[in-house]
Design a protein around this motif. Structure first.
Motif, PDB file in Angstrom:
ATOM      1  N   GLY A 139       8.011  75.935  89.801  1.00 16.10           N
ATOM      2  CA  GLY A 139       9.220  75.102  89.818  1.00 16.10           C
ATOM      3  C   GLY A 139       9.725  74.813  88.418  1.00 16.10           C
ATOM      4  O   GLY A 139      10.941  74.844  88.151  1.00 16.10           O
ATOM      5  N   SER A 140       8.787  74.538  87.500  1.00 10.10           N
ATOM      6  CA  SER A 140       9.172  74.255  86.119  1.00 10.10           C
ATOM      7  C   SER A 140       9.825  75.471  85.477  1.00 10.10           C
ATOM      8  O   SER A 140      10.856  75.353  84.786  1.00 10.10           O
ATOM      9  CB  SER A 140       7.939  73.835  85.314  1.00 10.10           C
ATOM     10  OG  SER A 140       8.252  73.647  83.958  1.00 10.10           O
ATOM     11  N   LEU A 141       9.253  76.655  85.735  1.00 12.35           N
ATOM     12  CA  LEU A 141       9.835  77.869  85.160  1.00 12.35           C
ATOM     13  C   LEU A 141      11.211  78.161  85.740  1.00 12.35           C
ATOM     14  O   LEU A 141      12.104  78.644  85.018  1.00 12.35           O
ATOM     15  CB  LEU A 141       8.893  79.055  85.405  1.00 12.35           C
ATOM     16  CG  LEU A 141       7.672  79.122  84.475  1.00 12.35           C
ATOM     17  CD1 LEU A 141       6.725  80.223  84.940  1.00 12.35           C
ATOM     18  CD2 LEU A 141       8.128  79.389  83.037  1.00 12.35           C
ATOM     19  N   LYS A 142      11.394  77.869  87.010  1.00 11.75           N
ATOM     20  CA  LYS A 142      12.713  78.084  87.599  1.00 11.75           C
ATOM     21  C   LYS A 142      13.759  77.202  86.918  1.00 11.75           C
ATOM     22  O   LYS A 142      14.880  77.659  86.635  1.00 11.75           O
ATOM     23  CB  LYS A 142      12.680  77.770  89.101  1.00 11.75           C
ATOM     24  CG  LYS A 142      12.040  78.857  89.953  1.00 11.75           C
ATOM     25  CD  LYS A 142      12.102  78.483  91.437  1.00 11.75           C
ATOM     26  CE  LYS A 142      11.539  79.591  92.312  1.00 11.75           C
ATOM     27  NZ  LYS A 142      11.603  79.226  93.738  1.00 11.75           N
ATOM     28  N   ALA A 143      13.373  75.944  86.624  1.00 14.29           N
ATOM     29  CA  ALA A 143      14.317  75.031  85.957  1.00 14.29           C
ATOM     30  C   ALA A 143      14.618  75.518  84.541  1.00 14.29           C
ATOM     31  O   ALA A 143      15.782  75.518  84.093  1.00 14.29           O
ATOM     32  CB  ALA A 143      13.742  73.619  85.919  1.00 14.29           C
ATOM     33  N   GLN A 144      13.600  75.944  83.820  1.00 16.40           N
ATOM     34  CA  GLN A 144      13.813  76.443  82.460  1.00 16.40           C
ATOM     35  C   GLN A 144      14.646  77.717  82.476  1.00 16.40           C
ATOM     36  O   GLN A 144      15.487  77.931  81.593  1.00 16.40           O
ATOM     37  CB  GLN A 144      12.453  76.705  81.799  1.00 16.40           C
ATOM     38  CG  GLN A 144      11.644  75.440  81.542  1.00 16.40           C
ATOM     39  CD  GLN A 144      10.270  75.732  80.970  1.00 16.40           C
ATOM     40  OE1 GLN A 144      10.036  76.814  80.441  1.00 16.40           O
ATOM     41  NE2 GLN A 144       9.365  74.761  81.066  1.00 16.40           N
ATOM     42  N   LEU A 145      14.426  78.562  83.486  1.00 16.25           N
ATOM     43  CA  LEU A 145      15.224  79.779  83.572  1.00 16.25           C
ATOM     44  C   LEU A 145      16.679  79.454  83.857  1.00 16.25           C
ATOM     45  O   LEU A 145      17.594  80.061  83.254  1.00 16.25           O
ATOM     46  CB  LEU A 145      14.667  80.701  84.672  1.00 16.25           C
ATOM     47  CG  LEU A 145      15.460  81.981  84.960  1.00 16.25           C
ATOM     48  CD1 LEU A 145      15.532  82.866  83.709  1.00 16.25           C
ATOM     49  CD2 LEU A 145      14.849  82.760  86.137  1.00 16.25           C
ATOM     50  N   ASP A 146      16.880  78.499  84.742  1.00 18.55           N
ATOM     51  CA  ASP A 146      18.268  78.134  85.057  1.00 18.55           C
ATOM     52  C   ASP A 146      18.972  77.590  83.798  1.00 18.55           C
ATOM     53  O   ASP A 146      20.156  77.901  83.543  1.00 18.55           O
ATOM     54  CB  ASP A 146      18.294  77.061  86.161  1.00 18.55           C
ATOM     55  CG  ASP A 146      17.887  77.630  87.504  1.00 18.55           C
ATOM     56  OD1 ASP A 146      17.932  78.889  87.678  1.00 18.55           O
ATOM     57  OD2 ASP A 146      17.486  76.851  88.399  1.00 18.55           O
ATOM     58  N   LEU A 147      18.245  76.764  83.001  1.00 19.63           N
ATOM     59  CA  LEU A 147      18.832  76.219  81.775  1.00 19.63           C
ATOM     60  C   LEU A 147      19.127  77.332  80.777  1.00 19.63           C
ATOM     61  O   LEU A 147      20.196  77.374  80.159  1.00 19.63           O
ATOM     62  CB  LEU A 147      17.878  75.199  81.151  1.00 19.63           C
ATOM     63  CG  LEU A 147      18.325  74.592  79.819  1.00 19.63           C
ATOM     64  CD1 LEU A 147      19.683  73.861  79.972  1.00 19.63           C
ATOM     65  CD2 LEU A 147      17.270  73.642  79.258  1.00 19.63           C
ATOM     66  N   ALA A 148      18.200  78.256  80.624  1.00 20.47           N
ATOM     67  CA  ALA A 148      18.389  79.360  79.679  1.00 20.47           C
ATOM     68  C   ALA A 148      19.570  80.218  80.095  1.00 20.47           C
ATOM     69  O   ALA A 148      20.346  80.690  79.236  1.00 20.47           O
ATOM     70  CB  ALA A 148      17.120  80.207  79.604  1.00 20.47           C
ATOM     71  N   LYS A 149      19.743  80.425  81.380  1.00 17.79           N
ATOM     72  CA  LYS A 149      20.875  81.216  81.858  1.00 17.79           C
ATOM     73  C   LYS A 149      22.203  80.506  81.578  1.00 17.79           C
ATOM     74  O   LYS A 149      23.188  81.147  81.206  1.00 17.79           O
ATOM     75  CB  LYS A 149      20.747  81.472  83.367  1.00 17.79           C
ATOM     76  CG  LYS A 149      19.706  82.522  83.719  1.00 17.79           C
ATOM     77  CD  LYS A 149      19.672  82.738  85.245  1.00 17.79           C
ATOM     78  CE  LYS A 149      18.691  83.853  85.609  1.00 17.79           C
ATOM     79  NZ  LYS A 149      18.655  84.080  87.071  1.00 17.79           N
ATOM     80  N   GLU A 150      22.183  79.174  81.743  1.00 13.98           N
ATOM     81  CA  GLU A 150      23.413  78.423  81.493  1.00 13.98           C
ATOM     82  C   GLU A 150      23.771  78.447  80.009  1.00 13.98           C
ATOM     83  O   GLU A 150      24.944  78.628  79.646  1.00 13.98           O
ATOM     84  CB  GLU A 150      23.241  76.989  81.972  1.00 13.98           C
ATOM     85  CG  GLU A 150      24.456  76.096  81.783  1.00 13.98           C
ATOM     86  CD  GLU A 150      25.657  76.561  82.593  1.00 13.98           C
ATOM     87  OE1 GLU A 150      26.786  76.199  82.248  1.00 13.98           O
ATOM     88  OE2 GLU A 150      25.455  77.306  83.617  1.00 13.98           O
TER      89      GLU A 150
END
Length: 389
Positions: A139-150
């Motif tokens: 879950g943490s990696l998904k959030a970090q990935l979403d932020l990096a994509k944004e």
């Protein structure tokens, strides 16, 4: 011949008596006494002749024998062995991961189980904790990935408007790629953790019967002969064959299987023939599949007859009718000559033996009257009277 002897001797006696009658030396009483003496001598001679001249005795009596008219009946030889019923599929249930403490047992010895059915529940506290940790990391990696994509999306839009540098955009793209890679690893970790949880639920690998259940709540399940599932619907017969039959028993050989405790006999075919000779027993392994039946049980005793030789048009005779002389093997047959039935020897070449019947390779033909009872002590040309079977 005996009558001729009698007539000759009596003629001599009468002649002697007649000659004596012409003399004056003897009285009538003396002549009678002389004649009586001659009669006794004749009787003694007849007795001696009867003892030494067997042809002058009674006519030979025919010996009663039993005959069997020979015809092709075929011959089959079997190897008689002992085997047992086994299951084609036997599962010794073991833990998929490390041994674990048993929290619940859902099966007992003798239960019928199906593939996938739950047998045991092991302690799953640690496994579930690992699963939760893996899911949190995912879950943490998904959030970090979403932020990096944004961030990458916005920097790229600014660069398209001439604001910012290309190096910053490339750096953001690298961050996105890195998080995506980490996300894949985290997803695999979650799957692995989930499998670890699933493995704490011990299930049956096949349909069958719980043949062994030797585990209780609180004990450690390590799989060392603690639960065994036997598929009773897919069975086979197994036995060991002496190595001298190696060239005569093979895949496809016919087998007759008798289960003596239930008085059942079934036909089967050898499906597996081992190529390795056991050093201790000097034998090799074979198996033959048998149909499913509620009366067939693994480890049941079986009497196995494996066909290793067959001659469809062969002649056979009872084993004890084959005798031996200085010329070899022979049997006695009854033949008719000059309207009399007499005994004759027939030299034969024998083949395989099974039970009380022996194969005759040559020496006899269809229609021969083989003497099967009363053949003992018969001699060539002995007169016979027969009783056909």
């Amino acid at each position: 011949m005996q009558k001729l002897v009698n007539i000759g001797i009596l003629a001599i006696a009468v002649t002697f008596a007649s000659c004596g009658a012409k003399t004056d030396d003897g009285t009538l009483a003396a002549k009678k006494a002389k004649l009586e003496s001659l009669k006794k001598e004749v009787a003694a001679l007849e007795s001696d002749i009867a003892k030494t001249d067997t042809a002058a005795g009674k006519e030979e009596r025919p010996k009663l024998v039993t005959i069997d008219t020979l015809k092709p009946s075929g011959f089959t030889h079997y190897i008689d062995l002992q085997g047992k019923v086994e299951s084609v599929n036997v599962s010794n249930v073991t833990p998929r991961t490390q041994p674990g403490q048993v929290k619940a047992v859902f099966v007992k010895t003798g239960d019928i189980v199906s593939k996938g059915q739950v047998l045991l529940q092991l302690d799953d506290v640690v496994a579930k904790q690992n699963l939760r940790a893996a899911e949190q990391g995912l879950g943490s990696l998904k959030a970090q990935l979403d932020l990096a994509k944004e961030v990458y999306r916005r920097r790229k839009n600014l660069l398209d408007q001439g604001i910012g540098t290309e190096v910053q955009v490339l750096s953001d793209k690298t961050s996105v790629d890195s998080y995506e890679s980490q996300l894949k690893s985290a997803q695999e970790n979650v799957k692995l953790a989930q499998e670890q949880v699933n493995f704490t639920t011990v299930r049956s690998d096949l349909d069958g019967v719980a043949d062994v259940v030797n585990i209780r709540v609180g004990e450690t399940f390590s799989g060392a002969n603690q639960i065994r599932i036997v598929n009773t619907h897919d069975l086979k017969i197994t036995t060991q064959i002496p190595e001298n039959y190696l060239g005569r028993v093979h895949v496809g050989s016919h087998v007759k299987v008798t289960l003596p405790d239930i008085n059942r006999t079934i036909d089967a075919i050898v499906t597996v023939a081992g190529k390795l000779i056991d050093q201790d027993s000097r034998s090799f392994y074979i198996e033959a599949k048998i149909p499913s039946d509620k009366d067939f049980h693994p480890n049941q005793l079986a009497l196995v007859k494996i066909q290793d030789y067959s001659a469809p048009g062969a002649y056979t005779v009872p084993l004890n009718t084959v005798q031996t002389d200085e010329k070899g093997k022979y049997v006695m047959v009854a033949v008719t000559e000059k309207q009399k039935v007499i005994a004759k020897k027939r030299a034969v070449v024998i083949g395989e033996l099974y039970g009380d019947r022996i194969e005759i390779k040559s020496g006899l033909q269809t229609g021969d009257h083989v003497i099967v009872d009363g053949y003992q002590s018969l001699y060539e040309n002995q007169l016979l009277t027969t009783d056909a079977r």
